[in-house]
Scaffold this active site. Sequence first.
Site, PDB file in Angstrom:
ATOM      1  N   CYS A   1      22.038  12.836  82.537  1.00  0.00           N
ATOM      2  CA  CYS A   1      22.142  11.409  82.205  1.00  0.00           C
ATOM      3  C   CYS A   1      23.063  11.180  81.027  1.00  0.00           C
ATOM      4  O   CYS A   1      22.610  10.836  79.925  1.00  0.00           O
ATOM      5  CB  CYS A   1      20.754  10.850  81.955  1.00  0.00           C
ATOM      6  SG  CYS A   1      19.759  11.007  83.428  1.00  0.00           S
TER       7      CYS A   1
ATOM      8  N   ARG B   1      32.547  23.054  79.005  1.00  0.00           N
ATOM      9  CA  ARG B   1      33.956  22.992  78.602  1.00  0.00           C
ATOM     10  C   ARG B   1      34.657  21.681  78.945  1.00  0.00           C
ATOM     11  O   ARG B   1      35.399  21.158  78.112  1.00  0.00           O
ATOM     12  CB  ARG B   1      34.742  24.190  79.147  1.00  0.00           C
ATOM     13  CG  ARG B   1      34.186  25.550  78.691  1.00  0.00           C
ATOM     14  CD  ARG B   1      35.158  26.699  78.889  1.00  0.00           C
ATOM     15  NE  ARG B   1      36.288  26.605  77.993  1.00  0.00           N
ATOM     16  CZ  ARG B   1      37.462  26.140  78.310  1.00  0.00           C
ATOM     17  NH1 ARG B   1      37.724  25.785  79.547  1.00  0.00           N
ATOM     18  NH2 ARG B   1      38.412  26.042  77.408  1.00  0.00           N
TER      19      ARG B   1
ATOM     20  N   TYR C   1      35.824  20.077  75.473  1.00  0.00           N
ATOM     21  CA  TYR C   1      37.236  20.310  75.127  1.00  0.00           C
ATOM     22  C   TYR C   1      38.204  19.605  76.070  1.00  0.00           C
ATOM     23  O   TYR C   1      39.377  19.978  76.135  1.00  0.00           O
ATOM     24  CB  TYR C   1      37.574  21.812  75.178  1.00  0.00           C
ATOM     25  CG  TYR C   1      36.582  22.718  74.508  1.00  0.00           C
ATOM     26  CD1 TYR C   1      36.453  22.752  73.125  1.00  0.00           C
ATOM     27  CD2 TYR C   1      35.777  23.558  75.268  1.00  0.00           C
ATOM     28  CE1 TYR C   1      35.539  23.595  72.521  1.00  0.00           C
ATOM     29  CE2 TYR C   1      34.864  24.404  74.658  1.00  0.00           C
ATOM     30  CZ  TYR C   1      34.747  24.414  73.290  1.00  0.00           C
ATOM     31  OH  TYR C   1      33.852  25.261  72.695  1.00  0.00           O
TER      32      TYR C   1
ATOM     33  N   ARG D   1      38.549  35.426  76.132  1.00  0.00           N
ATOM     34  CA  ARG D   1      38.886  34.640  77.317  1.00  0.00           C
ATOM     35  C   ARG D   1      39.792  35.405  78.286  1.00  0.00           C
ATOM     36  O   ARG D   1      39.612  35.368  79.499  1.00  0.00           O
ATOM     37  CB  ARG D   1      39.614  33.373  76.846  1.00  0.00           C
ATOM     38  CG  ARG D   1      39.796  32.331  77.923  1.00  0.00           C
ATOM     39  CD  ARG D   1      40.702  31.210  77.421  1.00  0.00           C
ATOM     40  NE  ARG D   1      40.345  30.689  76.144  1.00  0.00           N
ATOM     41  CZ  ARG D   1      39.571  29.618  75.946  1.00  0.00           C
ATOM     42  NH1 ARG D   1      39.100  28.957  76.975  1.00  0.00           N
ATOM     43  NH2 ARG D   1      39.308  29.203  74.725  1.00  0.00           N
TER      44      ARG D   1
ATOM     45  N   GLU E   1      40.895  41.368  69.520  1.00  0.00           N
ATOM     46  CA  GLU E   1      39.597  40.807  69.887  1.00  0.00           C
ATOM     47  C   GLU E   1      39.734  39.812  71.033  1.00  0.00           C
ATOM     48  O   GLU E   1      39.378  38.636  70.881  1.00  0.00           O
ATOM     49  CB  GLU E   1      38.983  40.078  68.679  1.00  0.00           C
ATOM     50  CG  GLU E   1      38.749  40.929  67.460  1.00  0.00           C
ATOM     51  CD  GLU E   1      38.361  40.135  66.215  1.00  0.00           C
ATOM     52  OE1 GLU E   1      37.833  40.726  65.279  1.00  0.00           O
ATOM     53  OE2 GLU E   1      38.608  38.900  66.198  1.00  0.00           O
TER      54      GLU E   1
ATOM     55  N   GLY F   1      42.701  35.212  71.263  1.00  0.00           N
ATOM     56  CA  GLY F   1      43.376  33.917  71.358  1.00  0.00           C
ATOM     57  C   GLY F   1      44.380  33.743  72.472  1.00  0.00           C
ATOM     58  O   GLY F   1      44.815  32.612  72.730  1.00  0.00           O
TER      59      GLY F   1
ATOM     60  N   TYR G   1      33.138  31.467  78.021  1.00  0.00           N
ATOM     61  CA  TYR G   1      32.604  30.258  77.397  1.00  0.00           C
ATOM     62  C   TYR G   1      31.980  29.326  78.437  1.00  0.00           C
ATOM     63  O   TYR G   1      32.041  28.110  78.315  1.00  0.00           O
ATOM     64  CB  TYR G   1      33.693  29.555  76.566  1.00  0.00           C
ATOM     65  CG  TYR G   1      34.382  30.493  75.601  1.00  0.00           C
ATOM     66  CD1 TYR G   1      33.686  31.026  74.529  1.00  0.00           C
ATOM     67  CD2 TYR G   1      35.708  30.902  75.788  1.00  0.00           C
ATOM     68  CE1 TYR G   1      34.293  31.919  73.652  1.00  0.00           C
ATOM     69  CE2 TYR G   1      36.324  31.788  74.919  1.00  0.00           C
ATOM     70  CZ  TYR G   1      35.611  32.297  73.848  1.00  0.00           C
ATOM     71  OH  TYR G   1      36.214  33.179  72.993  1.00  0.00           O
TER      72      TYR G   1
HETATM   73  N1  LLP Z   1      37.958  36.659  67.394  1.00  0.00           N
HETATM   74  C1  LLP Z   1      37.419  35.655  66.688  1.00  0.00           C
HETATM   75  C2  LLP Z   1      37.188  35.839  65.256  1.00  0.00           C
HETATM   76  C3  LLP Z   1      37.094  34.444  67.336  1.00  0.00           C
HETATM   77  O1  LLP Z   1      36.575  33.438  66.632  1.00  0.00           O
HETATM   78  C4  LLP Z   1      37.314  34.299  68.725  1.00  0.00           C
HETATM   79  C5  LLP Z   1      36.962  33.073  69.439  1.00  0.00           C
HETATM   80  C6  LLP Z   1      37.860  35.400  69.426  1.00  0.00           C
HETATM   81  C7  LLP Z   1      38.185  36.556  68.717  1.00  0.00           C
HETATM   82  C8  LLP Z   1      38.127  35.369  70.894  1.00  0.00           C
HETATM   83  O2  LLP Z   1      39.101  34.438  71.213  1.00  0.00           O
HETATM   84  P1  LLP Z   1      39.690  34.354  72.704  1.00  0.00           P
HETATM   85  O3  LLP Z   1      40.463  35.615  72.953  1.00  0.00           O
HETATM   86  O4  LLP Z   1      38.550  34.217  73.624  1.00  0.00           O
HETATM   87  O5  LLP Z   1      40.551  33.148  72.685  1.00  0.00           O
HETATM   88  N2  LLP Z   1      34.307  27.813  73.343  1.00  0.00           N
HETATM   89  C9  LLP Z   1      35.739  27.635  73.265  1.00  0.00           C
HETATM   90  C10 LLP Z   1      36.428  28.826  72.646  1.00  0.00           C
HETATM   91  C11 LLP Z   1      35.911  29.205  71.283  1.00  0.00           C
HETATM   92  C12 LLP Z   1      36.589  30.408  70.687  1.00  0.00           C
HETATM   93  C13 LLP Z   1      35.886  30.881  69.489  1.00  0.00           C
HETATM   94  N3  LLP Z   1      36.430  32.055  68.877  1.00  0.00           N
HETATM   95  C14 LLP Z   1      36.285  27.319  74.649  1.00  0.00           C
HETATM   96  O6  LLP Z   1      35.521  27.269  75.610  1.00  0.00           O
HETATM   97  O7  LLP Z   1      37.476  27.076  74.801  1.00  0.00           O
END
Ligand code: LLP
Length: 427
Positions: A352, A320, A324, A284, A281, A245, A381
């Site tokens: 389109c 994206r 978003y 991004r 985890e 996150g 993503y």
């Molecule tokens: N762990 C879990 C359980 C998750 O659901 C996610 C992301 C992560 C870790 C990794 O999160 P990060 O460190 O990447 O923030 N497609 C969207 C983002 C969706 C995130 C889904 N879950 C975008 O392009 O912003």
Amino acid sequence: MHHFAYRRGVSQANVLHAEEVDLSDLAAAVGTPFYCYSTATLERHYRVFVEAFAGIPDTLVCYSVKANSSLGVLATLGRAGAGMDVVSEGELRRALAVDVPPAKIVFSGVGKTRAEMAFALDRGIFAFNVESEPELRALSEVADARGAVARIAFRVNPDVDAKTHHKIATGKAENKFGVPFAEAPSLYGLAKELPGIEATGVHMHIGSQITDLSPFRNAFALLHELVGTLRAEGATIGFVNLGGGLGIPYRSDQPEPPRPADYARLVAEEVGDLGVRLLFEPGRMIAGNAGILVSRVLYVKHGASKTFTIVDAAMNDLMRPTLYEAYHEILPVTAPEPGTRTIVTDVAGPVCETGDYLALSRPLPELRAGDLISVMTAGAYGAVLASEYNSRLLVPEVLVAGDRYSVMRPRPSYDDMLAKERLPNWL
Ligand code: LLP
């Protein structure tokens, strides 16, 4: 910090390079559009994240495969020592295909099927993040039937506002994720009764692209309290998974989000005394700035009230902005000559749909048909969300390492695209 920078190219112009590879040469070799990832950036981000926790004795960083599941990206991170966070059998198979040890893999997601559970159990993954009571019961049955015990962490939902885009916030009570905080103690009690379950972890993931540390602080403080409660009730808690996150910079004209070191300090303050193994985890944070999308300008179209720069990449290649309202910086691959005008333009693709754009009302140096652009911070993503919408060919992915490059996923041919389908026998 990333490894995409302007350097003098053969033509003497200042050309954007991925590490030592000239992106205009790469575009000539691969065609456009294409994704390009930097090995040095992937490795650096992984290292910076790991090193931020150097003061904490037992940590495991499980790269979140969903952010970018290209085998070359996974292999790069796996060799650097990363574990993986997967959400499907497909992602698990990808991690295993590049030899990530199962003991470094965690399996998340609200809808794991029994077949996926069985596959993961047979491979011996480290743990499942369990998101509901019915899932817990199913997992116990699947494990028991194979004479196995599934190590689990319940994903708890702390009902905290992550202050991010509503489509990527996961820690509020109204979100489908995790078990309600108040129900956690009784679920750990139930888990103890089930033959196929060993509930020794707690998991939390409150959202993505989080740029303010206070939601993490609030959530981790709650988690600390919960571990105390569970232990008081006799549970053995040996690991805590804090999810991903952490946000990354998408715009150079805005303040930088907190760095991994700031996040690590907070983690140490809030949960450092629990005496557990800490898992993370990040997705991004590792892959986002390690990738770009390179595209060519097809037409510059002067509408009645706006200028549209029509490029050959579209919403099907990078969702994206549409999904978003995300902002991605756009750079011309060849740096503009001094004195080039800046114009305000939409950068849109051939699909389109009105929602097909990469940028809206963006000040950019005036571009001409044939120019190349680079859409920055597209490593997470990006390609994973791409589709063939409008029957456009799936965008290729290229990995650079120093002066070398490899087309990891080549552009399919139209014959490849059509060959994937079968006509019903009555037609
Ligand atoms: N762990 C879990 C359980 C998750 O659901 C996610 C992301 C992560 C870790 C990794 O999160 P990060 O460190 O990447 O923030 N497609 C969207 C983002 C969706 C995130 C889904 N879950 C975008 O392009 O912003």
